[in-house]
Design a protein around this motif. Structure first.
Motif, PDB file in Angstrom:
ATOM      1  N   VAL A 164       0.851  -1.192   0.000  1.00 52.26           N
ATOM      2  CA  VAL A 164       0.000   0.000   0.000  1.00 52.26           C
ATOM      3  C   VAL A 164       0.887   1.244   0.000  1.00 52.26           C
ATOM      4  N   ALA A 165       0.638   2.141  -0.933  1.00 50.45           N
ATOM      5  CA  ALA A 165       1.352   3.421  -0.963  1.00 50.45           C
ATOM      6  C   ALA A 165       0.331   4.547  -0.963  1.00 50.45           C
ATOM      7  N   SER A 166       0.382   5.400   0.054  1.00 48.71           N
ATOM      8  CA  SER A 166      -0.512   6.556   0.138  1.00 48.71           C
ATOM      9  C   SER A 166       0.311   7.815  -0.097  1.00 48.71           C
ATOM     10  N   ASN A 167       0.105   8.429  -1.239  1.00 51.69           N
ATOM     11  CA  ASN A 167       0.888   9.606  -1.624  1.00 51.69           C
ATOM     12  C   ASN A 167       0.002  10.856  -1.563  1.00 51.69           C
ATOM     13  N   ARG A 168       0.619  12.004  -1.672  1.00 53.92           N
ATOM     14  CA  ARG A 168      -0.092  13.268  -1.661  1.00 53.92           C
ATOM     15  C   ARG A 168      -0.068  13.893  -3.047  1.00 53.92           C
ATOM     16  N   THR A 169      -0.814  14.973  -3.212  1.00 54.42           N
ATOM     17  CA  THR A 169      -0.859  15.712  -4.459  1.00 54.42           C
ATOM     18  C   THR A 169      -0.393  17.143  -4.197  1.00 54.42           C
ATOM     19  N   GLY A 170      -0.425  17.959  -5.245  1.00 58.64           N
ATOM     20  CA  GLY A 170      -0.168  19.385  -5.085  1.00 58.64           C
ATOM     21  C   GLY A 170       1.281  19.777  -5.270  1.00 58.64           C
ATOM     22  N   THR A 171       1.550  21.059  -4.990  1.00 57.61           N
ATOM     23  CA  THR A 171       2.879  21.651  -5.169  1.00 57.61           C
ATOM     24  C   THR A 171       3.259  22.464  -3.942  1.00 57.61           C
ATOM     25  N   GLU A 172       4.509  22.324  -3.508  1.00 55.72           N
ATOM     26  CA  GLU A 172       5.092  23.157  -2.441  1.00 55.72           C
ATOM     27  C   GLU A 172       6.419  23.683  -2.935  1.00 55.72           C
ATOM     28  N   ASN A 173       6.574  24.982  -2.913  1.00 51.47           N
ATOM     29  CA  ASN A 173       7.799  25.584  -3.440  1.00 51.47           C
ATOM     30  C   ASN A 173       8.027  25.043  -4.853  1.00 51.47           C
ATOM     31  N   ASP A 174       9.156  24.381  -5.100  1.00 52.61           N
ATOM     32  CA  ASP A 174       9.418  23.842  -6.432  1.00 52.61           C
ATOM     33  C   ASP A 174       9.096  22.354  -6.533  1.00 52.61           C
ATOM     34  N   ALA A 175       8.475  21.788  -5.505  1.00 53.17           N
ATOM     35  CA  ALA A 175       8.194  20.349  -5.475  1.00 53.17           C
ATOM     36  C   ALA A 175       6.753  20.081  -5.882  1.00 53.17           C
ATOM     37  N   THR A 176       6.568  19.204  -6.874  1.00 56.05           N
ATOM     38  CA  THR A 176       5.242  18.780  -7.306  1.00 56.05           C
ATOM     39  C   THR A 176       5.088  17.295  -7.014  1.00 56.05           C
ATOM     40  N   PHE A 177       4.021  16.956  -6.317  1.00 62.84           N
ATOM     41  CA  PHE A 177       3.804  15.583  -5.875  1.00 62.84           C
ATOM     42  C   PHE A 177       2.847  14.880  -6.837  1.00 62.84           C
ATOM     43  N   CYS A 178       3.052  13.586  -7.009  1.00 69.48           N
ATOM     44  CA  CYS A 178       2.430  12.900  -8.144  1.00 69.48           C
ATOM     45  C   CYS A 178       1.220  12.047  -7.803  1.00 69.48           C
ATOM     46  N   GLY A 179       0.732  12.059  -6.564  1.00 64.27           N
ATOM     47  CA  GLY A 179      -0.422  11.229  -6.260  1.00 64.27           C
ATOM     48  C   GLY A 179      -0.124   9.760  -6.536  1.00 64.27           C
ATOM     49  N   ASN A 180      -1.018   9.104  -7.306  1.00 63.33           N
ATOM     50  CA  ASN A 180      -0.832   7.694  -7.694  1.00 63.33           C
ATOM     51  C   ASN A 180      -0.863   6.738  -6.512  1.00 63.33           C
ATOM     52  N   SER A 181      -1.555   7.114  -5.418  1.00 62.76           N
ATOM     53  CA  SER A 181      -1.727   6.171  -4.318  1.00 62.76           C
ATOM     54  C   SER A 181      -2.282   4.864  -4.873  1.00 62.76           C
ATOM     55  N   CYS A 182      -1.844   3.741  -4.303  1.00 63.50           N
ATOM     56  CA  CYS A 182      -2.202   2.461  -4.899  1.00 63.50           C
ATOM     57  C   CYS A 182      -2.232   1.355  -3.857  1.00 63.50           C
ATOM     58  N   VAL A 183      -2.934   0.283  -4.221  1.00 62.29           N
ATOM     59  CA  VAL A 183      -2.898  -0.981  -3.488  1.00 62.29           C
ATOM     60  C   VAL A 183      -2.540  -2.061  -4.496  1.00 62.29           C
ATOM     61  N   VAL A 184      -1.508  -2.837  -4.162  1.00 61.49           N
ATOM     62  CA  VAL A 184      -0.950  -3.846  -5.068  1.00 61.49           C
ATOM     63  C   VAL A 184      -0.896  -5.179  -4.337  1.00 61.49           C
ATOM     64  N   SER A 185      -1.159  -6.268  -5.046  1.00 59.07           N
ATOM     65  CA  SER A 185      -1.027  -7.595  -4.452  1.00 59.07           C
ATOM     66  C   SER A 185       0.041  -8.400  -5.177  1.00 59.07           C
ATOM     67  N   ILE A 186       0.745  -9.231  -4.407  1.00 65.82           N
ATOM     68  CA  ILE A 186       1.729 -10.171  -4.960  1.00 65.82           C
ATOM     69  C   ILE A 186       1.304 -11.557  -4.496  1.00 65.82           C
ATOM     70  N   SER A 187       0.981 -12.419  -5.437  1.00 61.47           N
ATOM     71  CA  SER A 187       0.441 -13.728  -5.095  1.00 61.47           C
ATOM     72  C   SER A 187       1.557 -14.698  -4.730  1.00 61.47           C
ATOM     73  N   PRO A 188       1.218 -15.822  -4.052  1.00 61.07           N
ATOM     74  CA  PRO A 188       2.235 -16.834  -3.745  1.00 61.07           C
ATOM     75  C   PRO A 188       2.902 -17.392  -5.004  1.00 61.07           C
ATOM     76  N   ARG A 189       2.233 -17.259  -6.154  1.00 55.83           N
ATOM     77  CA  ARG A 189       2.824 -17.724  -7.418  1.00 55.83           C
ATOM     78  C   ARG A 189       3.657 -16.632  -8.075  1.00 55.83           C
ATOM     79  N   LYS A 190       3.936 -15.575  -7.317  1.00 55.26           N
ATOM     80  CA  LYS A 190       4.804 -14.478  -7.766  1.00 55.26           C
ATOM     81  C   LYS A 190       4.187 -13.669  -8.907  1.00 55.26           C
ATOM     82  N   GLN A 191       2.875 -13.501  -8.865  1.00 59.92           N
ATOM     83  CA  GLN A 191       2.208 -12.646  -9.824  1.00 59.92           C
ATOM     84  C   GLN A 191       1.845 -11.339  -9.134  1.00 59.92           C
TER      85      GLN A 191
END
Length: 281
Positions: free
Chosen positions: A231-258
């Protein structure tokens, strides 16, 4: 089990306003609708402080700070585990500061403070490196690992790209759920694909060796009978010269390595994304 990422655009330095905004985004959720809630790195203070002097007014202790208090209140209201990032000052040792997360259980009890191990250049102006990656057993969840943003990258961008320090640690620890709070910047690559690539040792044995022998890996595979959830929870928006990319996600990796992306937000969305992973655990 329902895992939620709260992705939003906090205003730097406006802690109370940012907390109110996050609370409003969660108002429609009732107990039982979220089991694990993850917020971004330094979610309420903002991230882009240029030096220690700038961040001093926003440093919090791990027990009674405003971020930990908010997490405890939400955990109790939602009957949920809550993880959120904040800038930590060590009580009794004000020269010691960390970029940290708190992890609170359903009863509103703080069960873990994790301090960022691999610092980004923005952190280096005020924070110390944490003592190391963490993975702990949590009743009702299993083995839970923690990360903060730069932890996924090679150490200082100086280590070999294929060192995969973070992923190999969680492979050795047999982490079943890996929770990451992010303040990840926009760049020229697909962010979620990159995060998945940094997890390669968890699903590709070609990259799994390093600090484990091939027989160790085979033994680990033989005992793992459930998915790994990242699980990755990211932020959005811009601060000073930094722009954040969002793209929060939930990913699964199976026992069969998928590896499978269960759900991803775009770079501008401000919302609570809830993903039901019950069928995978």
């Amino acid at each position: 089990m329902k895992i939620a990422c709260l992705q939003f655009n906090p205003t730097i330095g406006e802690v109370q306003m940012n907390q109110r905004r996050a609370s409003e985004m969660l108002e429609k959720y009732q107990p039982g609708e979220i089991d694990i809630l993850v917020l971004p790195e330094m979610a309420f203070t903002g991230y882009s402080f240029e030096n220690k002097e700038q961040i001093i007014p926003y440093l919090e202790d791990a027990e009674t700070g405003t971020t930990v208090s908010w997490a405890k209140a939400q955990a109790l209201r939602l009957n949920s585990f809550v993880m959120v990032g904040y800038p930590q000052i060590v009580k009794g040792n004000p020269d010691k500061c960390y970029n940290s997360i708190c992890f609170v259980d359903r009863n509103g009890d703080l069960i873990e403070t994790y301090q960022k191990t691999f610092l980004f250049r923005t952190d280096e102006s005020w924070a110390e490196e944490g003592p190391g990656f963490k993975s702990i057993h949590v009743p009702g969840l299993g083995k839970v690992g923690f990360g903060i943003c730069m932890d996924l990258n090679p150490y200082k961008f100086e280590a070999e790209f294929t060192a995969y320090e973070f992923a190999r640690f969680h492979l050795r620890q047999q982490s079943e759920i890996i929770l990451c709070s992010m303040a990840w910047l926009s760049g020229g690559v697909n962010t979620v694909d990159y995060w998945c690539y940094r997890l390669l040792p968890l699903y590709d044995d070609t990259y799994a060796n390093g600090e484990k022998s091939s027989s160790d890996i085979q033994n680990l595979d033989a005992t793992r009978n459930r998915n790994i959830i990242f699980v990755a929870s990211n932020r959005t928006g811009t601060e000073n010269d930094a722009t954040f990319c969002g793209n929060s996600c939930v990913v699964s990796i199976s026992p069969r390595k998928q590896i499978r992306k269960l759900r991803t937000l775009n770079d501008h969305e401000e919302t609570v994304m809830v993903v039901d992973v019950s069928h995978l655990l």
